[in-house]
Enzyme design. Structure first.
Site, PDB file in Angstrom:
ATOM      1  N   SER A   1      38.657  25.815  44.542  1.00 49.37           N
ATOM      2  CA  SER A   1      39.994  25.750  45.142  1.00 49.37           C
ATOM      3  C   SER A   1      41.035  25.060  44.262  1.00 49.37           C
ATOM      4  CB  SER A   1      39.944  25.091  46.532  1.00 49.37           C
ATOM      5  OG  SER A   1      39.149  25.857  47.407  1.00 49.37           O
TER       6      SER A   1
ATOM      7  N   GLU B   1      31.052  23.022  40.099  1.00 43.71           N
ATOM      8  CA  GLU B   1      31.736  23.650  41.236  1.00 43.71           C
ATOM      9  C   GLU B   1      31.014  23.302  42.532  1.00 43.71           C
ATOM     10  OE1 GLU B   1      34.061  27.365  39.946  1.00 43.71           O
ATOM     11  OE2 GLU B   1      31.980  27.967  40.125  1.00 43.71           O
TER      12      GLU B   1
ATOM     13  N   GLY C   1      36.524  28.616  47.297  1.00 47.22           N
ATOM     14  CA  GLY C   1      37.161  29.580  48.192  1.00 47.22           C
ATOM     15  C   GLY C   1      37.482  29.021  49.573  1.00 47.22           C
TER      16      GLY C   1
ATOM     17  N   HIS D   1      26.636  31.094  38.509  1.00 49.43           N
ATOM     18  CA  HIS D   1      27.652  30.873  39.542  1.00 49.43           C
ATOM     19  C   HIS D   1      26.954  30.781  40.907  1.00 49.43           C
ATOM     20  CE1 HIS D   1      30.978  31.446  42.292  1.00 49.43           C
ATOM     21  NE2 HIS D   1      31.761  31.062  41.310  1.00 49.43           N
TER      22      HIS D   1
ATOM     23  N   GLU E   1      27.618  31.902  43.730  1.00 46.01           N
ATOM     24  CA  GLU E   1      27.517  33.151  44.491  1.00 46.01           C
ATOM     25  C   GLU E   1      26.329  33.971  44.001  1.00 46.01           C
ATOM     26  OE1 GLU E   1      31.589  34.418  43.955  1.00 46.01           O
ATOM     27  OE2 GLU E   1      32.246  32.781  45.255  1.00 46.01           O
TER      28      GLU E   1
ATOM     29  N   ASN F   1      38.046  33.303  36.971  1.00 45.51           N
ATOM     30  CA  ASN F   1      36.929  34.135  37.432  1.00 45.51           C
ATOM     31  C   ASN F   1      37.471  35.092  38.486  1.00 45.51           C
ATOM     32  OD1 ASN F   1      34.600  35.198  38.501  1.00 45.51           O
ATOM     33  ND2 ASN F   1      33.875  33.284  39.425  1.00 45.51           N
ATOM     34  N   TRP F   2      37.668  36.333  38.081  1.00 43.47           N
ATOM     35  CA  TRP F   2      38.285  37.302  39.009  1.00 43.47           C
ATOM     36  C   TRP F   2      37.308  37.786  40.082  1.00 43.47           C
ATOM     37  CZ3 TRP F   2      41.276  41.117  35.230  1.00 43.47           C
ATOM     38  CH2 TRP F   2      42.252  40.378  34.540  1.00 43.47           C
ATOM     39  N   LYS F   3      36.028  37.483  39.909  1.00 44.11           N
ATOM     40  CA  LYS F   3      35.000  37.952  40.860  1.00 44.11           C
ATOM     41  C   LYS F   3      35.143  39.475  41.018  1.00 44.11           C
ATOM     42  CE  LYS F   3      34.905  33.380  42.810  1.00 44.11           C
ATOM     43  NZ  LYS F   3      34.697  32.489  43.946  1.00 44.11           N
TER      44      LYS F   3
HETATM   45  P1  PGA Z   1      38.036  29.371  43.967  1.00 43.44           P
HETATM   46  O1  PGA Z   1      36.726  29.880  43.177  1.00 43.44           O
HETATM   47  O2  PGA Z   1      38.985  28.828  42.940  1.00 43.44           O
HETATM   48  O3  PGA Z   1      38.564  30.609  44.654  1.00 43.44           O
HETATM   49  O4  PGA Z   1      37.590  28.320  44.918  1.00 43.44           O
HETATM   50  C1  PGA Z   1      36.193  29.157  42.110  1.00 43.44           C
HETATM   51  C2  PGA Z   1      34.957  29.843  41.567  1.00 43.44           C
HETATM   52  O5  PGA Z   1      34.156  30.364  42.360  1.00 43.44           O
HETATM   53  O6  PGA Z   1      34.731  29.892  40.335  1.00 43.44           O
END
Ligand code: PGA
Length: 254
Positions: free
Chosen positions: A216, A171, A177, A98, A100, A9-11
């Site tokens: 992470s 998650e 993150g 997700h 976020e 997931n490149w966000k």
């Molecule tokens: P991360 O993100 O690996 O940077 O913790 C995972 C995600 O949000 O899918």
């Protein structure tokens, strides 16, 4: 058996130059025919055309990070893109729910359920993200939160839309993150519960649904987490932007 899936997931990261370099590194490394795990990338949608051109005829598939919750393949929804458009760009997967998006863009359980149905209706495979906050974990609410998030979708979606299946990504929000991962035991516990929940809807679906862990994940911890019996791959954020890390995680999954 379930083929592991490692999804990047490149966000909101990338540039045309960075996309070219990263994909080139992946393709070159995978040219020896690696196929023990499936690899997917989720670029920001502006780069879909570039990603599709680079990855067609490679073992790597792609998807988008979000779609519009409104019905229809097109319409007056400024700034949005539809599941039909994702299909038009040969996406295999679409992320939905997700944390976020749930936290910052109003993706409630019912919005997530609507998007999930629109994705499946296009023959694409939804990757449903679920997970609890640190406070919820400390209050022993992990199971309640995760089952509410999954049931909101599975209880409402028309079963005939699920012939291509779906993926669940567990998650824990406190691990995204932050550099802190769930222990492999914590991940396995929640993944096993998720599989039991799916079983209530369909035992066949429970056996074939891949449940990814995210939060992470990096090369150094991938082996441990991916070694758990109900962990069928990883949803990777930060580490998916580095070809070497992402490839190492993909190999640990296979
Ligand atoms: P991360 O993100 O690996 O940077 O913790 C995972 C995600 O949000 O899918």
């Amino acid at each position: 058996m379930r083929k592991p899936l490692v999804a990047g997931n490149w966000k909101m990261h990338g540039s045309r130059a960075m996309v070219a370099e990263l994909l080139d590194a992946l393709i070159t490394d995978l040219s020896d025919g690696f196929d023990t795990s499936e690899i997917a990338v989720f670029p920001p949608s502006l780069y879909l055309s570039q990603v599709r051109d680079a990855l067609t005829d490679s073992p790597v598939v792609w998807g988008v990070q979000n779609i519009c919750s409104k019905d229809g393949l097109s319409g007056a929804y400024t700034g949005e893109l539809s599941a039909g458009m994702a299909a038009d760009f040969s996406c295999t997967y679409v992320l939905v729910g997700h944390s976020e998006r749930r936290a910052m863009y109003g993706d409630t359980d019912s919005v997530v359920a609507a998007k999930f149905a629109l994705i499946a209706n296009q023959g694409l495979v939804p990757v449903l993200c679920v997970g609890e906050t640190l406070k919820e974990r400390e209050q022993n609410e992990t199971s309640t939160v995760v089952s509410r998030q999954i049931s909101a979708v599975l209880d409402s979606v028309d079963g005939s839309l699920l012939k291509n299946g779906y993926v669940i990504a567990y998650e824990p929000i406190w691990a995204i993150g932050t550099g802190v991962t769930a222990t492999s035991q914590q991940a396995q516990e929640v993944h096993a519960e998720i599989r039991k929940l799916i079983e209530k809807h369909s035992s066949d679906m429970a056996a074939r649904t891949r449940i990814l862990y995210g939060g992470s994940v990096k090369a150094s911890n991938a082996m441990d987490i991916l070694g758990q019996s109900d962990v069928d791959g990883a949803l990777v954020g930060g580490a998916s932007l580095k070809a070497e890390e992402f490839l190492a995680i993909s190999r640990a999954a296979g």
